[in-house]
Design a protein around this motif. Sequence first.
Motif, PDB file in Angstrom:
ATOM      1  N   ASN A 133       0.863  -1.186   0.000  1.00  0.00           N
ATOM      2  CA  ASN A 133       0.000   0.000   0.000  1.00  0.00           C
ATOM      3  C   ASN A 133       0.890   1.223   0.000  1.00  0.00           C
ATOM      4  N   ALA A 173      -9.449  -8.513  -3.789  1.00  0.00           N
ATOM      5  CA  ALA A 173     -10.256  -7.355  -4.195  1.00  0.00           C
ATOM      6  C   ALA A 173     -11.530  -7.280  -3.357  1.00  0.00           C
ATOM      7  N   ILE A 176     -10.857  -6.297   0.400  1.00  0.00           N
ATOM      8  CA  ILE A 176     -10.680  -4.847   0.558  1.00  0.00           C
ATOM      9  C   ILE A 176     -12.012  -4.125   0.420  1.00  0.00           C
ATOM     10  N   LEU A 177     -12.845  -4.587  -0.497  1.00  0.00           N
ATOM     11  CA  LEU A 177     -14.154  -3.953  -0.656  1.00  0.00           C
ATOM     12  C   LEU A 177     -14.932  -4.020   0.662  1.00  0.00           C
ATOM     13  N   TYR A 180     -13.451  -1.615   3.161  1.00  0.00           N
ATOM     14  CA  TYR A 180     -13.914  -0.248   2.887  1.00  0.00           C
ATOM     15  C   TYR A 180     -15.338  -0.038   3.402  1.00  0.00           C
ATOM     16  N   THR A 209     -14.127  -4.033 -11.666  1.00  0.00           N
ATOM     17  CA  THR A 209     -14.022  -2.967 -10.677  1.00  0.00           C
ATOM     18  C   THR A 209     -15.175  -3.103  -9.698  1.00  0.00           C
ATOM     19  N   THR A 226     -12.930   2.297  -4.521  1.00  0.00           N
ATOM     20  CA  THR A 226     -12.974   1.249  -5.542  1.00  0.00           C
ATOM     21  C   THR A 226     -11.886   0.219  -5.286  1.00  0.00           C
ATOM     22  N   SER A 227     -12.176  -0.990  -5.720  1.00  0.00           N
ATOM     23  CA  SER A 227     -11.243  -2.102  -5.588  1.00  0.00           C
ATOM     24  C   SER A 227     -11.274  -2.858  -6.910  1.00  0.00           C
ATOM     25  N   THR A 255      -4.253  -6.855  -8.136  1.00  0.00           N
ATOM     26  CA  THR A 255      -5.375  -6.000  -7.727  1.00  0.00           C
ATOM     27  C   THR A 255      -4.839  -4.597  -7.455  1.00  0.00           C
ATOM     28  N   TRP A 257      -6.511  -0.845  -5.388  1.00  0.00           N
ATOM     29  CA  TRP A 257      -7.686  -0.330  -4.687  1.00  0.00           C
ATOM     30  C   TRP A 257      -7.344   0.980  -3.996  1.00  0.00           C
TER      31      TRP A 257
END
Length: 479
Positions: A133, A173, A176-177, A180, A209, A226-227, A255, A257
């Motif tokens: 990150n 992905a 992480i979504l 979030y 996405t 977004t991821s 990925t 994000w």
Amino acid sequence: MAERITPRSEDYAQWYIDVVLQARLADYAPVKGCMIIRPNGYALWENIQRTLDGMFKETGHVNAYFPLFIPESYLKKEEEHIEGFKPELAVVTHGGGKKLEEPLVVRPTSETIIWAMFKKWIQSYRDLPLLINQWANVVRWEMRTRLFIRTLEFLWQEGHTAHATYEEAEEEALTILELYKGFAEEWMAMPVITGRKTERERFAGAVTTYTIEAMMQDRRALQAGTSHNLGQNFAKAFDVTFQNERGELEYVWATSWGVSTRLIGGIVMTHSDDKGLVLPPKLAPTQVVFVPIFKGDDEKGRVLEATEALRKDLGKGRARVRCHVDDREEHTPGWKFNEWELVGVPVRVEIGPRDLAQGQVVLARRDTGEKTTVPQEGAAKAVRKMIRDVQSGLLKKARAFQKEHTHTLDEFEKLKEINEAHAGFFNVHWCGAEGCEDRLQEETKATIRAIPLDGKQENGRCILCGGDSKQRVVVGKAY
RNA sequence: CGGGGCGUAGCGCAGCCUGGUAGCGCACCGGCUUUGGGAGCCGGGGGUCGCCGGUUCGAAUCCGGCCGCCCCGACCA
């Protein structure tokens, strides 16, 4: 006397600008489309950053930093990527007084430079997954800007990960979504819907996405994060391969994000009111402000003593409360009430001679305006409870609002009518054809915000063409 | 890029039409009185009127050009 804040009912866009400027979250920069994030806004960003950073680390990610400048040729290696970003690039052509041999692009996002480095770092399946990150600024030359929501330069975090399989990248992905979504709801008190973007709305260079979408008070949609599952697109563009356990060479799966300072705009437009900012306590730089009320040195001494005692109580232990004592003598209590309401402090404690005489303090909630009197004894507990109540109250209210303005419809005319009257989210059937998607935007200015992940499967007919559809999508006007 | 608006003290504005050397509110500084929802009185400090050029004895004001920013739309996190 403070300037007037334009009421939301009069002009929502102007209200937003008034709140951001007057609460001193940000100010306009000398350069068009750029802004200064002022201490009040930056403190909020720091809290967002600290929280998310902890969440990323808990899920196995590490931080790194890649450069601001990217060779122009790198951007061009992934075809869709460059096509998507070309119109909004800032390009440096000169340096040190000389024309550069190759122009440098100011990063609009860092996939290309990161994958150029991943090529060096990844050889074996043992090097995977690589979970990185970075906290950074990026530049996108937008035509029309808006404080926090869309500025030429913005701050964000961008995660970039490399995996051995498609499934693993997909899982990342989606992890992480969910992360979030959890952050938006638990910390920002901003309910979101999660879903997949249509091909048209997909990130340039992604296979899939995913998005979190929130509803603002004017019922417009804000893409809050977004991821992306990037498939092998960047690995192929940058020739990043690894040897699997069977000794075969494969392209790496990826990925990326991100969330940005746009979240601050989301907080403002989800909770604030005509008096100014309303901040969710968990992220508020100051959670409790004390306004001691006194005249003369004798009263001042006694009032400040009681104030300090309560502040100390709140500063104790694991659940430390972020407090501020406003003991300035150049302003009246009334002035301070208004001022702290403007900057959104969730709970205010008033302590004056009358309260001391009765062994009590007055608590005021920013979100509801409600004032309650509690005994001095045990006041810290009452304050802590009020902080929790504000946090949960804000989420509850925002959820109810989102629900109230989400419509499940089957007639296009009805959608048009409601959308024109006051916007909102619309759950409608869509056949999946891009032609229908285009027509939707042309006729309503609304777009498909997301294809919900948890949407139930049901047979229906496309709201535009009547074609077959198996699932409803979410439509709304976007910021 | 199209449409609209604005540029005069730190902020918000008036003055411009009808040229005569800049004013109001807030903020700021000093003093006294005040303090439970944006205190009062008195005294002060602060401005190349966005920039360039023209007209005129004289331009914030009239004329020409330029620049900048904001808002609304098309593009986008």
